[in-house]
Scaffold this motif. Sequence first.
Motif, PDB file in Angstrom:
ATOM      1  N   ILE A 117      12.569  17.186  -6.548  1.00 10.18           N
ATOM      2  CA  ILE A 117      11.337  16.626  -5.997  1.00 10.18           C
ATOM      3  C   ILE A 117      10.612  15.777  -7.043  1.00 10.18           C
ATOM      4  CG2 ILE A 117       9.012  17.244  -5.230  1.00 10.18           C
ATOM      5  CD1 ILE A 117      10.219  19.496  -3.620  1.00 10.18           C
ATOM      6  N   VAL A 118      10.541  16.280  -8.265  1.00  7.70           N
ATOM      7  CA  VAL A 118       9.900  15.518  -9.338  1.00  7.70           C
ATOM      8  C   VAL A 118      10.638  14.199  -9.555  1.00  7.70           C
ATOM      9  CG1 VAL A 118       9.405  15.472 -11.810  1.00  7.70           C
ATOM     10  CG2 VAL A 118       8.925  17.533 -10.479  1.00  7.70           C
ATOM     11  N   MET A 119      11.968  14.249  -9.546  1.00  7.63           N
ATOM     12  CA  MET A 119      12.751  13.029  -9.711  1.00  7.63           C
ATOM     13  C   MET A 119      12.496  12.071  -8.551  1.00  7.63           C
ATOM     14  SD  MET A 119      14.817  11.535 -11.761  1.00  7.63           S
ATOM     15  CE  MET A 119      15.973  10.171 -11.813  1.00  7.63           C
ATOM     16  N   SER A 120      12.365  12.612  -7.340  1.00  6.83           N
ATOM     17  CA  SER A 120      12.079  11.765  -6.177  1.00  6.83           C
ATOM     18  C   SER A 120      10.750  11.044  -6.334  1.00  6.83           C
ATOM     19  CB  SER A 120      12.069  12.615  -4.903  1.00  6.83           C
ATOM     20  OG  SER A 120      13.307  13.239  -4.672  1.00  6.83           O
ATOM     21  N   MET A 121       9.750  11.754  -6.832  1.00  8.63           N
ATOM     22  CA  MET A 121       8.440  11.146  -7.020  1.00  8.63           C
ATOM     23  C   MET A 121       8.493  10.056  -8.095  1.00  8.63           C
ATOM     24  SD  MET A 121       6.416  12.446  -4.803  1.00  8.63           S
ATOM     25  CE  MET A 121       4.813  11.905  -5.421  1.00  8.63           C
ATOM     26  N   VAL A 122       9.270  10.293  -9.148  1.00  8.56           N
ATOM     27  CA  VAL A 122       9.407   9.291 -10.204  1.00  8.56           C
ATOM     28  C   VAL A 122      10.068   8.022  -9.652  1.00  8.56           C
ATOM     29  CG1 VAL A 122      10.569   8.755 -12.382  1.00  8.56           C
ATOM     30  CG2 VAL A 122       9.441  10.972 -12.081  1.00  8.56           C
ATOM     31  N   VAL A 123      11.147   8.224  -8.887  1.00  7.00           N
ATOM     32  CA  VAL A 123      11.837   7.074  -8.303  1.00  7.00           C
ATOM     33  C   VAL A 123      10.937   6.373  -7.300  1.00  7.00           C
ATOM     34  CG1 VAL A 123      13.835   6.343  -6.946  1.00  7.00           C
ATOM     35  CG2 VAL A 123      14.093   8.122  -8.679  1.00  7.00           C
ATOM     36  N   GLY A 124      10.217   7.163  -6.496  1.00 10.11           N
ATOM     37  CA  GLY A 124       9.302   6.575  -5.533  1.00 10.11           C
ATOM     38  C   GLY A 124       8.235   5.731  -6.208  1.00 10.11           C
ATOM     39  N   TYR A 125       7.706   6.226  -7.311  1.00 16.87           N
ATOM     40  CA  TYR A 125       6.706   5.456  -8.060  1.00 16.87           C
ATOM     41  C   TYR A 125       7.318   4.149  -8.567  1.00 16.87           C
ATOM     42  CZ  TYR A 125       2.903   4.456 -11.313  1.00 16.87           C
ATOM     43  OH  TYR A 125       1.853   3.855 -11.978  1.00 16.87           O
ATOM     44  N   ALA A 126       8.582   4.199  -8.988  1.00 20.46           N
ATOM     45  CA  ALA A 126       9.241   3.004  -9.512  1.00 20.46           C
ATOM     46  C   ALA A 126       9.428   1.939  -8.438  1.00 20.46           C
ATOM     47  CB  ALA A 126      10.589   3.380 -10.129  1.00 20.46           C
ATOM     48  N   VAL A 127       9.617   2.377  -7.177  1.00 22.79           N
ATOM     49  CA  VAL A 127       9.838   1.396  -6.111  1.00 22.79           C
ATOM     50  C   VAL A 127       8.560   1.055  -5.359  1.00 22.79           C
ATOM     51  CG1 VAL A 127      12.239   2.097  -5.820  1.00 22.79           C
ATOM     52  CG2 VAL A 127      10.472   3.161  -4.403  1.00 22.79           C
ATOM     53  N   GLY A 128       7.419   1.565  -5.836  1.00 23.78           N
ATOM     54  CA  GLY A 128       6.151   1.142  -5.263  1.00 23.78           C
ATOM     55  C   GLY A 128       5.346   2.182  -4.520  1.00 23.78           C
ATOM     56  N   PHE A 129       5.831   3.413  -4.419  1.00 28.85           N
ATOM     57  CA  PHE A 129       5.062   4.437  -3.713  1.00 28.85           C
ATOM     58  C   PHE A 129       3.872   4.872  -4.564  1.00 28.85           C
ATOM     59  CE2 PHE A 129       4.014   8.825  -2.631  1.00 28.85           C
ATOM     60  CZ  PHE A 129       3.859   8.729  -1.257  1.00 28.85           C
ATOM     61  N   ARG A 130       2.726   5.077  -3.916  1.00 25.35           N
ATOM     62  CA  ARG A 130       1.539   5.519  -4.613  1.00 25.35           C
ATOM     63  C   ARG A 130       0.854   6.628  -3.813  1.00 25.35           C
ATOM     64  NH1 ARG A 130       3.956   3.011  -7.638  1.00 25.35           N
ATOM     65  NH2 ARG A 130       3.302   1.331  -9.071  1.00 25.35           N
ATOM     66  N   VAL A 131       0.438   7.665  -4.512  1.00 23.13           N
ATOM     67  CA  VAL A 131      -0.371   8.720  -3.893  1.00 23.13           C
ATOM     68  C   VAL A 131      -1.796   8.191  -3.790  1.00 23.13           C
ATOM     69  CG1 VAL A 131      -1.287  11.052  -4.152  1.00 23.13           C
ATOM     70  CG2 VAL A 131       1.077  10.561  -4.812  1.00 23.13           C
ATOM     71  N   THR A 132      -2.318   8.140  -2.572  1.00 21.26           N
ATOM     72  CA  THR A 132      -3.643   7.549  -2.356  1.00 21.26           C
ATOM     73  C   THR A 132      -4.703   8.596  -2.028  1.00 21.26           C
ATOM     74  OG1 THR A 132      -3.111   7.153  -0.026  1.00 21.26           O
ATOM     75  CG2 THR A 132      -2.651   5.366  -1.585  1.00 21.26           C
TER      76      THR A 132
END
Length: 253
Positions: A117-132
Amino acid sequence: MTTALSQGLTLAWRSLIPLKNHPGQLFGLLFQPVFMIVIFVYLFGGAAGGDRAGAVAYMLPGVLVQVALMSTITTGMNLATDIGNGVFDRFRTMPIARSAPLAGRILADLLTLLITIVMSMVVGYAVGFRVTTGPLSALAGLGLVLLLAMALSWGSAWIGLVAKSVTSMQGMATAVLLPLTFGSSAFVPATDMPGWLSWWMGVNPVSHLAGALRGLLTGGPHASDVWITLGWTAALLALFAPLALRAYNRRVR
């Protein structure tokens, strides 16, 4: 109770130690989310609105949910392997709580899931995902995913204990989880589907988990999805934990 928990933690650590000798398994934990995000966000992103930013915002929570739920299959597979190798016969001769080996196995798999899950969040952040929303809301969302995964892990444990082999266990668990994950609104909104499929997606617990996580990470209404997911978690635990313990007692007595 405290002794059983301590024993479960010890056995969880015992289950994690082999990871250092199996780099391929560790590689899968770290890079599975990369492949999933590339496939669903970049290849199928058009289904979530046509733009990459919208696809990332909608699909990343779905990827987290799918990765978490599919990872529960490893609990049953590992239990079936341990039983075949006679590991639990040795546990039976040790002065430990009956539930400790099962709890240790599930806890170890949840810890490896947390890495994913942590790795998913890191990858998501790299492709533009942001926690709002905020850090507490985000942690609540990830905790909700872990809770439902834990409940399903008990179901996976039960299947692994009653299955005749690792292969049959994997087949049965996959046959249950695939319709749940792909027949949900984790990747595509239910409104885009035909009537009967839209109805199924609306009652599917995976849809509610994905909706709750999406709301907790990026905002929007999610309270009903959170409560429904907690209800499913309690129901699955109440059903499968006793079944798994009973199957375990039958296999090792």
